[in-house]
Each structure stands twice: as C-alpha cells, then as structure tokens.
Design an enzyme around this catalytic site. Structure first.
Site, short mmCIF file in Angstrom:
data_model
loop_
_atom_site.label_atom_id
_atom_site.label_comp_id
_atom_site.label_asym_id
_atom_site.label_seq_id
_atom_site.Cartn_x
_atom_site.Cartn_y
_atom_site.Cartn_z
N GLU A 26 0.83 -1.21 0.00
CA GLU A 26 0.00 0.00 0.00
C GLU A 26 0.86 1.26 0.00
O GLU A 26 0.78 2.11 0.88
CB GLU A 26 -0.98 -0.02 1.18
CG GLU A 26 -2.03 -1.13 1.02
CD GLU A 26 -3.16 -1.11 2.04
OE1 GLU A 26 -3.00 -0.48 3.10
OE2 GLU A 26 -4.21 -1.73 1.77
N GLU B 217 -5.27 -8.60 -1.13
CA GLU B 217 -5.99 -8.38 0.13
C GLU B 217 -7.45 -8.10 -0.19
O GLU B 217 -7.75 -7.32 -1.11
CB GLU B 217 -5.46 -7.16 0.91
CG GLU B 217 -4.15 -7.37 1.61
CD GLU B 217 -3.73 -6.18 2.45
OE1 GLU B 217 -4.62 -5.50 3.01
OE2 GLU B 217 -2.52 -5.95 2.55
#
Ligand code: BGP
Length: 491
Positions: free
Chosen positions: A197, A385
C-alpha cells in the site's frame, strides 16, 4: 470458462501483524514495534521522546516533531511484539494452509530480521534462515510464496539516524536488503511485491520522517520510495529474470457522490492523488503531468540525481498487486456525513451497507476496480488483500459460525469472476487478507478478525495462541478445490 487452471488461490498476511518474535533471532526494532493498540474510537499511538528526554504519547498519524523519536515505552502493550506468533507456529500454520488447498501464501519479510538496524554491513543469518524454513515448508506443500518486501515497517534505527526515507542513503540500504533476499531466495520465491500500500506511506511509522505532513518533506521521501521500488525491480530481474515483481496499492473504487460535475472533478482528483499517481509512476515509469503541475504550484523542486529518470523508466513492474476492501463516495462539499474505510473514507453511500467498523461493503466496486486498472495499465492483476473484519463468537460446542465472512467473500468472488469471464480481465490470483486472525493495522485490535482460522489472543495480548478452524475454513477449501465454481449457498 471460469478461472484459469493455474489461478493462485490463497491468503495474505504481514510480518508486523502476524509474525511476532519481535526481538527473537537477532531481529532489530522496527517503527511498527512502537505502535500501541487502539480501537475504532481510540487511535493507536506512539510514545515519542524529545531531545530534552521528556516523553509523550501521540496519535500515530500525527507529526513527530523535529528532534523527537518514537520509543518503546515500558509497561505498554504493543501488538506487533507477539502478534499471532507465526514465528513459532509456522509449521502448524502452513499445514493448515495446505489443508485448505492453498496455491499461494502472501507474507512479508521483516527488514529488521535481515538487517536489524537497516544500515548494517552484513545480514543477520538467523533471520535469513527463518525465512528459508518458511519457504521450504511452503514448497513442500506446493504453496507458492508471494513476498512483500516491505509492509508498513522500517528499521527504527533508520528513522533515528537518517530520517528514514527522507535521506537518499536509505535507498542504498533498501537495495542491499533486496539484493540479499533476492539472491538467497532466488530459487524459492518467484512472486515479489515491493511496498505494501505504497499510497498510504505518509507518516513517521511508514516513512520514518519527522514533520511528515510537510508537503516538501513528504513528497521527497515518497520520491525516494518510488525510486527504491524501481531499483528493486531492476535488481531482481538481474538476479533472476524469471522473477515477477509487482507493486501493491490500496485500490478502492471512488465514485462521485452525485452527477454534479464538481463532485466528478473532486472524485478525479482524489483518485489521482490517493491511488493512480502511484500506478502511473510504477507502471509507466514517469511522474504524471498532474503531479508535476501540482509541485510547480507549490514551488516544490524534487531533489533528483542524474540517472533517476532512467531508473523509474526501467523499473516498471511486472504485475499489479492490490488490496480492495471498500469503495468511497466523493463529494465536492465539505459538510457531508462521512463513512469509514481502509485508511480513508468518503461520504455516506446510501446504496451500501457498512461493516461493524464502518467500512462500506461493495462487491461490484471490485469488478469496477479490476476493469479500470486493467483498461488503463494492461498488466496482470492479483488481488492480494480483501476480506471482512468482524467479531467472531465461539459457540458452546466450540464452533465459530462466520457466515457473514463467507457471505462477504462469496459476493466479492462472484464479481471478480464476472471480471474474468465477462470482461476478460487478466486476473492471476486471489489472496484474501488475514487468512488467519492477526492484529488489525488500523486499530491494533485482535477482535477485528479476518481469518478462516481463529487464534486465541485478545486485545490486551492475553491468550494461548491456539488455532481453531472457523466455518469459513471448509467453505474456502471447497472454493479452491472447485477453482471457484462452488461458492456455496447464496450464489
Ligand atoms: C491494509 C493493510 C493490511 C491490513 C488491512 C486491513 O491497509 O495492508 O496490513 O491490516 O488493510 O485493515 P485493518 O487491519 O485496519 O482492518
């Protein structure tokens, strides 16, 4: 039709939330080891020590003032220190993955297990040997490791001595770390991701810089991270041309709240700033014009060195890894009721229900994101994810009936299947988050659980760490067995 035969079904974790053993085997301290537990209402904090020796706890996202640094405070509970103890349970856990039929397992390597201080000359053999054992165990069952090189942690020493990513020398330390792990694991690991991220690296704990909200400091540090990512791709390909090295971006779907053009404009800007800037650099190898113009307006001149542009150009990624939990509706108006989400939210979306933590649930948004990303970048995609954080109850007979989790995952798989079958998106894997219970990144809680496997551990760090299968365990085993054809009732 359906998912390709070699589709990578599996699950995902991160060292700082799962591994524990925070000082075992010669591991050094990471910034993540200084973040306390919190809750939906109480932010996670860090204790900072100022130059005059005074200490104070501040919200982990707030600026650490110049000259201060994060410390581990005695008597305070830090969830990363034991987490759910993969360090001592890896054999049992990988056996459970194998039982579910996992084809892939996403984990992150702890930088401080390999280079405890970040700038050490030589790596820590005990740390390297630990991951050898983990990868060997995976390969024994035919499970492909998918490795995140850096997931929300940074050697604390680099924050102390160099201001982390603000200092260009950190790129060199990161390269040394990458070279070591690429060489060591070149025959065991094929799939890598550089920074988890990357679009959420913006504070002390992720960038290692004081006064992190200062635009110039933050942008310079992010530039170094992007360069480091590109260098890693280049190095990795030199060491093993068969490596697949990807990026990892939190990729929510953003919607304009209404058809008011001003909402659309705002949505475009948020999408660029929060998501696509990072795609543009890592997939196309150059800073996009909108970011260059923004820096110009803010009188920011990036400190670059000769050859940097070529590094970005030559270090573009092989595939896209991304997380998806929720969408966010964006409004041009400031006074709107807000909704939650993974690290950032939007305004209330009346069409969507929300989780107990206030994250909008939007399976169709996943299909949209898959399509938008594939249309724009034309690279293979991997969902690394996705999942539902929820409170689980153990029944008197010992079962955990997490139908809500099954329902969430099923609805997302249905949409991703449409993206593959109907839209022709090149999707190579699905690795739902927290296949086993682990510490929440956002709140530091244990009760926000994602797993197919329950771990006996609570919010205060009390528990036996024993593992127990939830109802979703068998459900997911069946999904994998049928390559996504049997999704159970509710289809
Ligand atoms: C992402 C992170 C993960 C993970 C997940 C779920 O931002 O990459 O580390 O934790 O979100 O979020 P949370 O743990 O806050 O529920």
């Amino acid at each position: 039709m359906g998912f390709p035969k070699e589709f990578l079904w599996g699950g995902a974790t991160a060292a700082n939330q799962y591994e524990g053993g925070y000082l075992s085997g010669g591991k050094g301290l990471a910034t993540a080891d200084t973040i306390t537990a919190g809750s939906l209402k109480e932010p996670r904090r860090i204790f900072i020590e100022r130059e005059d020796g005074t200490r104070e706890a501040i919200n982990r996202f707030f600026d650490v003032p110049k000259g201060a640094r994060a410390v581990v405070e005695d008597g305070v509970y830090y969830p990363s220190h034991v987490a759910t103890d993969f360090y001592h349970h890896y054999e049992e856990d990988i056996r459970l993955m194998a039982e579910m039929g996992f084809k892939a397992f996403r984990l992150s390597i702890n930088w401080t297990r390999i280079y405890p201080g970040g700038d050490d000359e030589t790596p820590n053999e005990e740390g390297l040997a630990f991951y050898d054992k983990v990868f060997d165990e995976c390969l024994k069952y035919g499970i492909e490791p998918v490795v995140t090189i850096n997931h929300f942690d940074l050697p604390l020493h680099l924050a102390y001595e160099y201001e982390g990513w603000l200092d260009r020398r950190t790129i060199g330390f990161f390269e040394r770390y990458c070279t070591t792990i690429f060489r060591r694991y070149k025959d065991k690991v094929k799939y890598w991701m550089t920074f988890n991220e990357i679009n959420f690296l913006r504070d002390y704990s992720t960038l290692g810089i004081t006064e992190a909200s200062d635009y110039v400091r933050q942008q310079q540090a992010i530039y170094h991270v992007l360069l480091a990512s590109a260098r890693a791709v280049i190095l990795g390909h030199e060491i093993n041309p068969d490596f697949k090295i990807g990026l990892m971006i939190a990729s929510m779907m953003f919607y304009p709240e209404t058809c008011n053009p001003l909402d659309s404009l705002e949505e475009m800007q948020v999408t660029r700033e929060m998501r696509d800037f990072y795609y543009d650099v890592q997939c196309r190898g150059t800073y996009p014009s909108y970011r260059l113009k923004e820096m110009e307006r803010r009188h920011m001149v990036l400190k670059k060195e000769e050859g940097d542009d070529a590094i970005l150009k030559n270090g573009t990624v092989d595939y896209i890894g991304f997380s998806y939990y929720n969408s966010a509706a964006i409004s041009g108006k400031k006074d709107k009721e807000k909704s939650g989400g993974n690290q950032m939210g939007g305004v209330k979306n009346p069409y969507l229900e929300e989780t107990e933590w206030g994250w909008p649930v939007d399976p169709v948004g996943l299909r949209l994101v898959l399509n938008r990303l594939y249309d724009k970048y034309q690279l293979p995609l991997m969902i690394v994810e996705n999942g539902l954080g929820a409170i689980d109850r153990i029944e008197s007979d010992g079962t955990i009936n997490d139908d809500y989790r099954i329902d969430y995952l099923r609805r997302h798989i249905v949409e991703m299947k449409k993206a593959v079958e109907e839209d022709g998106v090149d999707l190579v894997g699905y690795l739902p988050w927290g296949w086993i219970d682990l510490v929440s990144a956002g709140t530091g809680e244990m009760k926000k659980r994602y797993g197919f496997v329950y771990v006996d551990m609570d919010d205060a760090g009390e528990g036996t760490l024993s593992r127990r299968k939830k109802k979703s365990f068998d459900w997911y085993r069946r999904v994998i067995e049928t390559n996504g054809e049997d999704l159970g009732e509710g289809e």
